[in-house]
Design a protein around this motif. Sequence first.
Motif, PDB file in Angstrom:
ATOM      1  N   ASP A  47      15.751   4.310  -5.706  1.00 28.17           N
ATOM      2  CA  ASP A  47      14.555   4.629  -4.938  1.00 28.17           C
ATOM      3  C   ASP A  47      14.117   6.056  -5.253  1.00 28.17           C
ATOM      4  OD1 ASP A  47      14.617   2.166  -3.702  1.00 28.17           O
ATOM      5  OD2 ASP A  47      15.726   2.885  -1.951  1.00 28.17           O
TER       6      ASP A  47
ATOM      7  N   GLU B 127       0.268   8.712 -17.225  1.00 33.06           N
ATOM      8  CA  GLU B 127       1.150   8.160 -16.189  1.00 33.06           C
ATOM      9  C   GLU B 127       1.848   6.900 -16.676  1.00 33.06           C
ATOM     10  OE1 GLU B 127       0.889   6.250 -11.668  1.00 33.06           O
ATOM     11  OE2 GLU B 127      -0.798   7.418 -12.473  1.00 33.06           O
ATOM     12  N   SER B 128       1.120   5.997 -17.309  1.00 37.37           N
ATOM     13  CA  SER B 128       1.727   4.746 -17.753  1.00 37.37           C
ATOM     14  C   SER B 128       2.765   4.985 -18.848  1.00 37.37           C
ATOM     15  CB  SER B 128       0.650   3.784 -18.258  1.00 37.37           C
ATOM     16  OG  SER B 128      -0.068   4.352 -19.345  1.00 37.37           O
TER      17      SER B 128
ATOM     18  N   HIS C  96       5.936   6.470 -17.309  1.00 35.52           N
ATOM     19  CA  HIS C  96       6.760   5.454 -16.654  1.00 35.52           C
ATOM     20  C   HIS C  96       7.505   4.604 -17.682  1.00 35.52           C
ATOM     21  CE1 HIS C  96       4.108   5.603 -12.782  1.00 35.52           C
ATOM     22  NE2 HIS C  96       4.933   6.624 -12.895  1.00 35.52           N
TER      23      HIS C  96
ATOM     24  N   VAL D  97       8.954   6.573  -2.050  1.00 36.50           N
ATOM     25  CA  VAL D  97       7.677   6.375  -2.723  1.00 36.50           C
ATOM     26  C   VAL D  97       7.639   4.939  -3.233  1.00 36.50           C
ATOM     27  CG1 VAL D  97       6.151   7.129  -4.573  1.00 36.50           C
ATOM     28  CG2 VAL D  97       7.600   8.798  -3.396  1.00 36.50           C
ATOM     29  N   THR D  98       6.730   4.138  -2.684  1.00 40.15           N
ATOM     30  CA  THR D  98       6.651   2.730  -3.085  1.00 40.15           C
ATOM     31  C   THR D  98       5.596   2.493  -4.162  1.00 40.15           C
ATOM     32  OG1 THR D  98       5.189   2.298  -1.198  1.00 40.15           O
ATOM     33  CG2 THR D  98       7.540   1.888  -0.894  1.00 40.15           C
ATOM     34  N   SER D  99       4.605   3.384  -4.269  1.00 39.49           N
ATOM     35  CA  SER D  99       3.646   3.315  -5.369  1.00 39.49           C
ATOM     36  C   SER D  99       2.910   4.641  -5.463  1.00 39.49           C
ATOM     37  CB  SER D  99       2.641   2.166  -5.171  1.00 39.49           C
ATOM     38  OG  SER D  99       1.793   2.412  -4.066  1.00 39.49           O
ATOM     39  N   GLY D 100       2.357   4.911  -6.646  1.00 32.92           N
ATOM     40  CA  GLY D 100       1.638   6.157  -6.880  1.00 32.92           C
ATOM     41  C   GLY D 100       2.491   7.162  -7.635  1.00 32.92           C
ATOM     42  N   ASP D 101       1.821   8.159  -8.187  1.00 31.69           N
ATOM     43  CA  ASP D 101       2.478   9.188  -9.004  1.00 31.69           C
ATOM     44  C   ASP D 101       2.419  10.524  -8.274  1.00 31.69           C
ATOM     45  OD1 ASP D 101       3.618  10.681 -10.965  1.00 31.69           O
ATOM     46  OD2 ASP D 101       2.026  10.411 -12.444  1.00 31.69           O
TER      47      ASP D 101
ATOM     48  N   SER E 204       7.163   4.762   2.427  1.00 26.39           N
ATOM     49  CA  SER E 204       7.835   4.015   3.490  1.00 26.39           C
ATOM     50  C   SER E 204       8.948   4.881   4.053  1.00 26.39           C
ATOM     51  CB  SER E 204       8.399   2.698   2.962  1.00 26.39           C
ATOM     52  OG  SER E 204       9.395   2.932   1.979  1.00 26.39           O
TER      53      SER E 204
ATOM     54  N   ILE F 218      -0.802   7.825  -2.637  1.00 34.33           N
ATOM     55  CA  ILE F 218       0.648   7.621  -2.684  1.00 34.33           C
ATOM     56  C   ILE F 218       1.063   6.754  -1.500  1.00 34.33           C
ATOM     57  CG2 ILE F 218       2.903   8.735  -2.792  1.00 34.33           C
ATOM     58  CD1 ILE F 218       1.012   9.452  -5.105  1.00 34.33           C
ATOM     59  N   SER F 219       1.749   5.662  -1.765  1.00 34.98           N
ATOM     60  CA  SER F 219       2.256   4.796  -0.702  1.00 34.98           C
ATOM     61  C   SER F 219       3.694   5.187  -0.381  1.00 34.98           C
ATOM     62  CB  SER F 219       2.186   3.322  -1.109  1.00 34.98           C
ATOM     63  OG  SER F 219       0.851   2.924  -1.315  1.00 34.98           O
TER      64      SER F 219
END
Length: 445
Positions: free
Chosen positions: A176, A39-40, A43, A209-213, A198, A195-196
């Motif tokens: 976004d 994942e890292s 990104h 998607v504000t965070s998470g994969d 909004s 997964i976050s």
Amino acid sequence: MSEVSPARRIAYGILKAIENGKGHSDDLLRGKSVTALSESDRHLTTALVLGVLRWQIALDQRLRPLLKHPNAKVDAEVLIALRLGAFQLLHMDRIPRHAAIDESVEITKHAGHKFASGMVNAVLRKLAVSRTSQREESDADDWQQALPAWMVERWIAHYGGEATREICRHSQRQPDLTLRVTASDAEAELIANGISLSPGQLLDVARDVTSGDVMGMAALREGRVRFQDEGSQLVAELAPRGSKILDCCAAPGGKTLILAERNPDAKIVACESSPQRIAHLRERLAAVGDRVECRLTDAATLEDTSVYDVVLVDVPCSGTGTLGRNPEIRHRLVPEDLPRQAERQRAILSAALRAVRPGGHIVYSTCSLEVEENEQVVYAVLAQRPGARVISLETRIEELRIEGILTPTGSTALLQCISPRGALHLLPGVLQTDGFFVTLIKKMA
């Protein structure tokens, strides 16, 4: 030679492919080599590719004076390694200076240019020394350097200086990551998996998607959520309801799926002229069954006459409204491309007007900011078709608000984007979407 980290190695390969005209960033960043990364690393690869493409013009302007011979031709592979290092030094505060420089040097060696590795090392070290305490070429200060001057000048003339500044700032930021949530259980499932989300700005079903994969999530694989910019979703939502619907330029199929969702009893024809793209389209639309007929055809040559209640004409275009998402467009596009695009767009819209029945509607849209592809196409075609006219989108926006498809704040924001002639202009930075132009046309007779 030392090893190069997977993220930088793959980012270099993608940038080289783009430089050689062998792919687009959007497709290449979804390829197997990227999805296989951690994942890292995934990104970082994405950030490097898109960042270099966004800032390439400005990076080259910074690098050239540091060369021993500033006007000398530099091999493309060496130049890509320099850009990768320069982007990390100037725009990625968390990357150690030695990592940015040393791995760019190693990339140069691995590319077969060992003789140039000393030059890459020297130039990047000079750049690092000259770097100020503040981030160079920030969105707010030097946005003009990141885009072709001819684009910026056109936008200033058409939209004004402040709107152009916002367009350019938006073009330099990572867009976004927006989902369309099509199943009631999907959002809770994503949240339960870390997964976050909004709420979207415009649509009730949109989530940022504000965070998470999300990439490994079952909801994405199964189509219960899908990635789609809110502006892109909105284009399909603006299409009135119908029992016979034509999607003239359907691939990759996101808008076609929305047409099927909103018109569950309709028969839909989805056209695509590329054999490769229609194969992917058929695969993606398989879930909606035989309600959608995928037709391999050029929409400009359609012979259907007065058949459809609704026609969506989301034409191929320059894509200048999507520079944040597809940054390499700025390096490929030249002003002479716009008249050629417009000629094809007029042909497709003319065919759509033949295909829609009297009393039916056409939604004409582009992801372009250029007047040649937008208003000028629509009114050139309508000048030859006195039996059709533009209908203001204000009424359709209000209908979508009442149905709960548009949020109240979203509908209010969209109404501010309606032109005096009734078209919708979504400008990047004014709303946090890609840029779109949308017009609703009614065929009277």
